[in-house]
Motif scaffolding. Structure first.
Motif, PDB file in Angstrom:
ATOM      1  N   HIS A 115    -119.272 -43.081  56.181  1.00 59.79           N
ATOM      2  CA  HIS A 115    -120.683 -43.097  56.564  1.00 59.79           C
ATOM      3  C   HIS A 115    -121.236 -41.681  56.718  1.00 59.79           C
ATOM      4  O   HIS A 115    -122.300 -41.347  56.184  1.00 59.79           O
ATOM      5  CB  HIS A 115    -120.852 -43.889  57.867  1.00 59.79           C
ATOM      6  CG  HIS A 115    -122.237 -43.815  58.412  1.00 59.79           C
ATOM      7  ND1 HIS A 115    -122.645 -42.820  59.263  1.00 59.79           N
ATOM      8  CD2 HIS A 115    -123.325 -44.597  58.195  1.00 59.79           C
ATOM      9  CE1 HIS A 115    -123.922 -42.996  59.559  1.00 59.79           C
ATOM     10  NE2 HIS A 115    -124.353 -44.061  58.922  1.00 59.79           N
ATOM     11  N   ASP A 116    -120.498 -40.839  57.449  1.00 59.52           N
ATOM     12  CA  ASP A 116    -120.985 -39.484  57.717  1.00 59.52           C
ATOM     13  C   ASP A 116    -121.025 -38.643  56.449  1.00 59.52           C
ATOM     14  O   ASP A 116    -121.899 -37.789  56.290  1.00 59.52           O
ATOM     15  CB  ASP A 116    -120.093 -38.797  58.762  1.00 59.52           C
ATOM     16  CG  ASP A 116    -120.245 -39.441  60.134  1.00 59.52           C
ATOM     17  OD1 ASP A 116    -121.162 -40.266  60.312  1.00 59.52           O
ATOM     18  OD2 ASP A 116    -119.439 -39.128  61.030  1.00 59.52           O
ATOM     19  N   ALA A 119    -124.124 -39.612  54.641  1.00 59.96           N
ATOM     20  CA  ALA A 119    -125.309 -39.142  55.374  1.00 59.96           C
ATOM     21  C   ALA A 119    -125.504 -37.644  55.190  1.00 59.96           C
ATOM     22  O   ALA A 119    -126.631 -37.157  55.078  1.00 59.96           O
ATOM     23  CB  ALA A 119    -125.168 -39.489  56.854  1.00 59.96           C
ATOM     24  N   ALA A 120    -124.395 -36.901  55.131  1.00 56.37           N
ATOM     25  CA  ALA A 120    -124.480 -35.441  55.056  1.00 56.37           C
ATOM     26  C   ALA A 120    -124.953 -34.961  53.685  1.00 56.37           C
ATOM     27  O   ALA A 120    -125.373 -33.811  53.546  1.00 56.37           O
ATOM     28  CB  ALA A 120    -123.114 -34.831  55.367  1.00 56.37           C
ATOM     29  N   CYS A 121    -124.871 -35.825  52.686  1.00 57.70           N
ATOM     30  CA  CYS A 121    -125.108 -35.394  51.300  1.00 57.70           C
ATOM     31  C   CYS A 121    -126.325 -36.065  50.682  1.00 57.70           C
ATOM     32  O   CYS A 121    -126.473 -36.066  49.461  1.00 57.70           O
ATOM     33  CB  CYS A 121    -123.886 -35.700  50.441  1.00 57.70           C
ATOM     34  SG  CYS A 121    -122.379 -34.949  51.062  1.00 57.70           S
ATOM     35  N   GLN A 122    -127.168 -36.646  51.525  1.00 59.53           N
ATOM     36  CA  GLN A 122    -128.284 -37.432  51.000  1.00 59.53           C
ATOM     37  C   GLN A 122    -129.099 -36.701  49.928  1.00 59.53           C
ATOM     38  O   GLN A 122    -129.432 -37.273  48.903  1.00 59.53           O
ATOM     39  CB  GLN A 122    -129.223 -37.866  52.142  1.00 59.53           C
ATOM     40  CG  GLN A 122    -128.795 -39.154  52.828  1.00 59.53           C
ATOM     41  CD  GLN A 122    -128.475 -40.258  51.827  1.00 59.53           C
ATOM     42  OE1 GLN A 122    -129.237 -40.517  50.902  1.00 59.53           O
ATOM     43  NE2 GLN A 122    -127.315 -40.890  51.986  1.00 59.53           N
TER      44      GLN A 122
ATOM     45  N   CYS B 121    -117.237 -34.079  58.053  1.00 52.18           N
ATOM     46  CA  CYS B 121    -116.341 -35.053  58.686  1.00 52.18           C
ATOM     47  C   CYS B 121    -115.092 -34.408  59.258  1.00 52.18           C
ATOM     48  O   CYS B 121    -114.114 -35.097  59.534  1.00 52.18           O
ATOM     49  CB  CYS B 121    -115.936 -36.107  57.658  1.00 52.18           C
ATOM     50  SG  CYS B 121    -117.327 -36.964  56.917  1.00 52.18           S
ATOM     51  N   GLN B 122    -115.134 -33.112  59.440  1.00 53.82           N
ATOM     52  CA  GLN B 122    -113.926 -32.400  59.858  1.00 53.82           C
ATOM     53  C   GLN B 122    -113.234 -33.023  61.068  1.00 53.82           C
ATOM     54  O   GLN B 122    -112.031 -33.175  61.101  1.00 53.82           O
ATOM     55  CB  GLN B 122    -114.250 -30.927  60.154  1.00 53.82           C
ATOM     56  CG  GLN B 122    -114.222 -30.041  58.919  1.00 53.82           C
ATOM     57  CD  GLN B 122    -112.959 -30.235  58.087  1.00 53.82           C
ATOM     58  OE1 GLN B 122    -111.857 -30.270  58.613  1.00 53.82           O
ATOM     59  NE2 GLN B 122    -113.128 -30.406  56.785  1.00 53.82           N
ATOM     60  N   ARG B 123    -114.024 -33.390  62.080  1.00 50.57           N
ATOM     61  CA  ARG B 123    -113.417 -33.877  63.323  1.00 50.57           C
ATOM     62  C   ARG B 123    -112.699 -35.209  63.104  1.00 50.57           C
ATOM     63  O   ARG B 123    -111.559 -35.390  63.539  1.00 50.57           O
ATOM     64  CB  ARG B 123    -114.496 -34.023  64.397  1.00 50.57           C
ATOM     65  CG  ARG B 123    -113.951 -33.822  65.791  1.00 50.57           C
ATOM     66  CD  ARG B 123    -114.998 -34.181  66.819  1.00 50.57           C
ATOM     67  NE  ARG B 123    -115.668 -35.437  66.451  1.00 50.57           N
ATOM     68  CZ  ARG B 123    -116.500 -36.095  67.241  1.00 50.57           C
ATOM     69  NH1 ARG B 123    -116.804 -35.616  68.416  1.00 50.57           N
ATOM     70  NH2 ARG B 123    -117.057 -37.227  66.837  1.00 50.57           N
TER      71      ARG B 123
END
Lengths: 134, 134
Positions: A115-116, A119-122, B121-123
């Motif tokens: 998911h993240d 979201a980070a690459c929209q 998403c590193q964490r």
């Protein structure tokens, strides 16, 4: 590895050159030497076991043989500190199977990463999708 | 039920480096109906063509048959608004092949998406990797 089916045309009339909907998918894999410790097929399987309470039913729901499901779970259990699935009393034919806390945590982290990542690459995803023929 | 493997010494495949290093990989795919418009193999191929200037040399560098490379490029060219590779004069056997501006843009966007996804998403990636047996 079972592949997710691509979304198909909105209507059959769209035909091969019509308005298909392109889809971008992130597939996350953790490899450990030759083994795939965590991947999309394994996470789907864990979710299906959590839902159905049995490896047999989970495998069936994913159109996967019991043997294939067993091998995926075995590979995952070998790769992790703690097992992701445990059989209830009665063994695999009797008492069903449970996703462990560690298994639930793997699923949650995996889905969060998917998911993240998206979201980070929209913005770049949109730019890439805009390059596709429609 | 698959059982967790007893912790053993590193497998022979680990080679002289001893411990295996688990790796998390994002694989990004854009599917368009049945076709894979953009994916890791296609992007690797575009980069290899940009480097070598020929489909034949690029395919060889990726241990891929010329036919397979051609099919991947054909699928990509059909999926995009603009072709990603063009043959120079003389055709595919004579004048070599060029990655177009559109092709370079696909590669840049794809690598950026891979990079940003992992960075975002590193964490959670660390948390997932920490669950692996070492």
């Amino acid at each position: 590895m079972p592949t997710k089916r691509a979304r198909t045309a909105a209507s059959p009339q769209a035909g091969s050159t019509g308005r298909r909907r392109p889809v971008l998918k992130f597939r996350v894999r953790v490899t450990d030497g030759e083994a795939i410790a965590v991947g999309p097929g394994k996470v789907d399987l864990l979710e299906a076991i959590a839902l159905t309470g049995s490896i047999t039913a989970a495998a069936k729901s994913l159109n996967m043989s019991y043997r294939r499901a067993w091998l995926l779970l075995d590979e995952m259990n070998r790769s992790m500190r703690e097992p992701v699935v445990e059989s209830a009393k009665g063994g695999s034919t009797g008492g069903g199977s449970l996703v462990t806390d560690a298994g639930h945590k793997v699923v949650a982290l995996y889905r969060q990463i998917e998911h993240d990542a998206e979201a980070a690459c929209q913005r770049d995803i949109r730019a890439l999708m805009d390059m596709l023929a429609r």
